[in-house]
Design a protein around this motif. Structure first.
Motif, PDB file in Angstrom:
ATOM      1  N   GLU A 170      42.236  39.278  42.630  1.00  0.00           N
ATOM      2  CA  GLU A 170      41.069  39.101  41.778  1.00  0.00           C
ATOM      3  C   GLU A 170      41.317  38.001  40.742  1.00  0.00           C
ATOM      4  O   GLU A 170      42.449  37.735  40.345  1.00  0.00           O
ATOM      5  CB  GLU A 170      40.742  40.417  41.076  1.00  0.00           C
ATOM      6  N   HIS A 171      40.214  37.342  40.348  1.00  0.00           N
ATOM      7  CA  HIS A 171      40.268  36.262  39.352  1.00  0.00           C
ATOM      8  C   HIS A 171      41.183  35.119  39.808  1.00  0.00           C
ATOM      9  O   HIS A 171      41.832  34.461  38.983  1.00  0.00           O
ATOM     10  CB  HIS A 171      40.721  36.799  37.999  1.00  0.00           C
ATOM     11  N   VAL A 172      41.250  34.889  41.099  1.00  0.00           N
ATOM     12  CA  VAL A 172      42.025  33.767  41.645  1.00  0.00           C
ATOM     13  C   VAL A 172      41.135  32.534  41.697  1.00  0.00           C
ATOM     14  O   VAL A 172      39.942  32.635  42.015  1.00  0.00           O
ATOM     15  CB  VAL A 172      42.559  34.114  43.046  1.00  0.00           C
ATOM     16  N   PHE A 173      41.707  31.364  41.405  1.00  0.00           N
ATOM     17  CA  PHE A 173      40.986  30.100  41.559  1.00  0.00           C
ATOM     18  C   PHE A 173      41.722  29.248  42.582  1.00  0.00           C
ATOM     19  O   PHE A 173      42.908  28.945  42.417  1.00  0.00           O
ATOM     20  CB  PHE A 173      40.893  29.345  40.234  1.00  0.00           C
ATOM     21  N   ILE A 174      41.016  28.867  43.638  1.00  0.00           N
ATOM     22  CA  ILE A 174      41.570  28.010  44.689  1.00  0.00           C
ATOM     23  C   ILE A 174      40.762  26.728  44.688  1.00  0.00           C
ATOM     24  O   ILE A 174      39.556  26.739  44.933  1.00  0.00           O
ATOM     25  CB  ILE A 174      41.514  28.712  46.061  1.00  0.00           C
ATOM     26  N   SER A 175      41.412  25.627  44.415  1.00  0.00           N
ATOM     27  CA  SER A 175      40.719  24.354  44.260  1.00  0.00           C
ATOM     28  C   SER A 175      40.328  23.759  45.612  1.00  0.00           C
ATOM     29  O   SER A 175      40.467  24.393  46.662  1.00  0.00           O
ATOM     30  CB  SER A 175      41.603  23.388  43.464  1.00  0.00           C
ATOM     31  N   VAL A 176      39.843  22.534  45.590  1.00  0.00           N
ATOM     32  CA  VAL A 176      39.329  21.871  46.793  1.00  0.00           C
ATOM     33  C   VAL A 176      40.452  21.511  47.761  1.00  0.00           C
ATOM     34  O   VAL A 176      41.594  21.286  47.362  1.00  0.00           O
ATOM     35  CB  VAL A 176      38.533  20.604  46.433  1.00  0.00           C
ATOM     36  N   LEU A 177      40.119  21.503  49.044  1.00  0.00           N
ATOM     37  CA  LEU A 177      40.982  20.986  50.104  1.00  0.00           C
ATOM     38  C   LEU A 177      42.289  21.755  50.276  1.00  0.00           C
ATOM     39  O   LEU A 177      43.248  21.246  50.857  1.00  0.00           O
ATOM     40  CB  LEU A 177      41.293  19.501  49.858  1.00  0.00           C
ATOM     41  N   VAL A 178      42.340  22.984  49.802  1.00  0.00           N
ATOM     42  CA  VAL A 178      43.532  23.804  49.988  1.00  0.00           C
ATOM     43  C   VAL A 178      43.596  24.285  51.442  1.00  0.00           C
ATOM     44  O   VAL A 178      42.580  24.677  52.022  1.00  0.00           O
ATOM     45  CB  VAL A 178      43.537  24.998  49.021  1.00  0.00           C
ATOM     46  N   ALA A 179      44.790  24.251  52.016  1.00  0.00           N
ATOM     47  CA  ALA A 179      44.992  24.689  53.399  1.00  0.00           C
ATOM     48  C   ALA A 179      45.953  25.866  53.426  1.00  0.00           C
ATOM     49  O   ALA A 179      47.004  25.835  52.783  1.00  0.00           O
ATOM     50  CB  ALA A 179      45.538  23.550  54.253  1.00  0.00           C
ATOM     51  N   THR A 180      45.595  26.903  54.154  1.00  0.00           N
ATOM     52  CA  THR A 180      46.481  28.037  54.375  1.00  0.00           C
ATOM     53  C   THR A 180      46.616  28.264  55.877  1.00  0.00           C
ATOM     54  O   THR A 180      45.674  28.043  56.639  1.00  0.00           O
ATOM     55  CB  THR A 180      45.945  29.315  53.700  1.00  0.00           C
ATOM     56  N   ILE A 209      48.043  36.327  47.743  1.00  0.00           N
ATOM     57  CA  ILE A 209      47.958  35.635  46.458  1.00  0.00           C
ATOM     58  C   ILE A 209      47.585  36.665  45.396  1.00  0.00           C
ATOM     59  O   ILE A 209      46.566  37.350  45.517  1.00  0.00           O
ATOM     60  CB  ILE A 209      46.923  34.500  46.499  1.00  0.00           C
ATOM     61  N   GLY A 210      48.390  36.767  44.341  1.00  0.00           N
ATOM     62  CA  GLY A 210      48.190  37.777  43.318  1.00  0.00           C
ATOM     63  C   GLY A 210      47.061  37.447  42.351  1.00  0.00           C
ATOM     64  O   GLY A 210      46.549  36.318  42.299  1.00  0.00           O
ATOM     65  N   ASN A 211      46.673  38.427  41.554  1.00  0.00           N
ATOM     66  CA  ASN A 211      45.597  38.286  40.585  1.00  0.00           C
ATOM     67  C   ASN A 211      45.880  37.161  39.577  1.00  0.00           C
ATOM     68  O   ASN A 211      47.027  36.929  39.197  1.00  0.00           O
ATOM     69  CB  ASN A 211      45.418  39.594  39.806  1.00  0.00           C
ATOM     70  N   TYR A 212      44.827  36.486  39.169  1.00  0.00           N
ATOM     71  CA  TYR A 212      44.858  35.460  38.118  1.00  0.00           C
ATOM     72  C   TYR A 212      45.677  34.219  38.492  1.00  0.00           C
ATOM     73  O   TYR A 212      46.052  33.447  37.610  1.00  0.00           O
ATOM     74  CB  TYR A 212      45.400  36.053  36.802  1.00  0.00           C
ATOM     75  N   THR A 213      45.940  34.028  39.753  1.00  0.00           N
ATOM     76  CA  THR A 213      46.700  32.840  40.178  1.00  0.00           C
ATOM     77  C   THR A 213      45.760  31.662  40.403  1.00  0.00           C
ATOM     78  O   THR A 213      44.608  31.827  40.802  1.00  0.00           O
ATOM     79  CB  THR A 213      47.521  33.178  41.429  1.00  0.00           C
ATOM     80  N   THR A 214      46.289  30.451  40.148  1.00  0.00           N
ATOM     81  CA  THR A 214      45.529  29.213  40.297  1.00  0.00           C
ATOM     82  C   THR A 214      46.232  28.318  41.308  1.00  0.00           C
ATOM     83  O   THR A 214      47.438  28.052  41.181  1.00  0.00           O
ATOM     84  CB  THR A 214      45.422  28.476  38.944  1.00  0.00           C
ATOM     85  N   ILE A 215      45.477  27.855  42.293  1.00  0.00           N
ATOM     86  CA  ILE A 215      46.019  26.977  43.337  1.00  0.00           C
ATOM     87  C   ILE A 215      45.389  25.598  43.180  1.00  0.00           C
ATOM     88  O   ILE A 215      44.168  25.452  43.247  1.00  0.00           O
ATOM     89  CB  ILE A 215      45.726  27.530  44.752  1.00  0.00           C
ATOM     90  N   GLY A 216      46.215  24.574  42.983  1.00  0.00           N
ATOM     91  CA  GLY A 216      45.709  23.228  42.758  1.00  0.00           C
ATOM     92  C   GLY A 216      45.182  22.559  44.012  1.00  0.00           C
ATOM     93  O   GLY A 216      45.428  22.995  45.148  1.00  0.00           O
ATOM     94  N   ALA A 217      44.468  21.473  43.813  1.00  0.00           N
ATOM     95  CA  ALA A 217      43.808  20.747  44.905  1.00  0.00           C
ATOM     96  C   ALA A 217      44.805  20.303  45.969  1.00  0.00           C
ATOM     97  O   ALA A 217      45.906  19.837  45.661  1.00  0.00           O
ATOM     98  CB  ALA A 217      43.067  19.538  44.348  1.00  0.00           C
ATOM     99  N   ALA A 218      44.405  20.489  47.233  1.00  0.00           N
ATOM    100  CA  ALA A 218      45.158  20.011  48.403  1.00  0.00           C
ATOM    101  C   ALA A 218      46.521  20.668  48.559  1.00  0.00           C
ATOM    102  O   ALA A 218      47.377  20.148  49.276  1.00  0.00           O
ATOM    103  CB  ALA A 218      45.294  18.491  48.378  1.00  0.00           C
ATOM    104  N   ALA A 219      46.734  21.810  47.910  1.00  0.00           N
ATOM    105  CA  ALA A 219      47.970  22.551  48.149  1.00  0.00           C
ATOM    106  C   ALA A 219      47.974  23.105  49.572  1.00  0.00           C
ATOM    107  O   ALA A 219      46.922  23.339  50.175  1.00  0.00           O
ATOM    108  CB  ALA A 219      48.111  23.691  47.140  1.00  0.00           C
ATOM    109  N   ASN A 220      49.164  23.326  50.106  1.00  0.00           N
ATOM    110  CA  ASN A 220      49.339  23.850  51.461  1.00  0.00           C
ATOM    111  C   ASN A 220      50.231  25.076  51.376  1.00  0.00           C
ATOM    112  O   ASN A 220      51.369  24.988  50.914  1.00  0.00           O
ATOM    113  CB  ASN A 220      49.979  22.768  52.341  1.00  0.00           C
TER     114      ASN A 220
END
Length: 241
Positions: free
Chosen positions: A149-159, A180-191
């Motif tokens: 919950e409250h996770v932010f995943i930015s643009v172009l992220v690949a999993t 992915i745990g709560n309150y985590t932020t994933i930056g753009a284009a992360a893999n």
């Protein structure tokens, strides 16, 4: 049998199959298709050319077998589905979700309350997304993945979910996405690679390649991603879960 509340607005161009329930004050726009086993909760609005409750099909070339039967497809109350959205059978969309243009959510997924799944996002099968999570444009969320919950995943992220890249066929023991745990932020284009566990209140830098587990409250960057520092207390996101 189709059960449509009198207060809902359904144009003549909409196609609704048998076994659909549409609650009060739903608005469907032109050329929406709703398949059997779908429940659309009150106050929801679905825009042009969306497809709801689609049954997955295969030409026989996929390693993962398609189930013969699915549970109900549910669109939560007061949600907004933009043009071209495709929701597959057995998926449950939470209340007050916003789904952007042409996003696709495969079968047996579930989203919580107040999520944003943005333009051209693809969410693969059997994935759980927690409340208040936001996934930005053109990201791919793989199958068998858990997002808090409250996770932010930015643009172009690949999993991804298969370290063998299909060479050993499909089994749930081999094919597993990240968590992915709560309150985590994933930056753009992360893999993010298969089976990785990312903790709570983690910050993943843009274009990072996450190959192994990340503990809570860490900042990771680079290729491969490495811990560069702790997340400061004032940087931690907080709120009710």
């Amino acid at each position: 049998m189709i059960n449509i509340a009198k207060s809902s607005i359904i144009p003549d161009t909409v196609i609704i199959h048998d076994g659909v329930i549409i609650e009060e004050n739903v608005v469907l726009h032109d050329y929406v298709v709703v398949y059997s086993g779908t429940i659309i909760k009150k106050g929801t609005e679905i825009f042009e050319h969306a497809v709801i409750g689609k049954i997955p099909r295969t030409s026989g070339v996929t390693a993962r077998e398609i189930k013969p039967k699915f549970k109900e497809t549910i669109i939560g109350e007061y949600s907004v589905l933009s043009p071209g959205v495709v929701i597959y059978a057995g998926t449950e969309i939470g209340s007050k979700n916003l789904l952007g243009d042409f996003c696709s959510i495969r079968e047996d997924c579930k989203t919580g309350f107040g999520c944003i799944i943005s333009r051209n996002v693809s969410v693969n099968y059997n994935t759980m997304i927690g409340s208040h999570t936001k996934i930005m444009d053109n990201s791919h969320i793989t199958g068998n993945m858990i997002i808090g919950e409250h996770v932010f995943i930015s643009v172009l992220v690949a999993t991804t979910n298969d370290n063998n890249m299909g060479r050993k066929g499909y089994s749930e023991e081999l094919v597993k996405g990240a968590s992915i745990g709560n309150y985590t932020t994933i930056g753009a284009a992360a893999n993010i690679l298969p089976g990785v566990n990312i903790g709570e209140n983690v910050i993943v830098g843009a274009s990072a390649l996450v190959t192994k587990d990340v503990p809570d409250k860490k900042v990771v960057m680079g290729i491969p991603a490495k811990i560069v520092r702790d997340v400061k207390e004032e940087e931690c996101l907080k709120g009710e879960i």
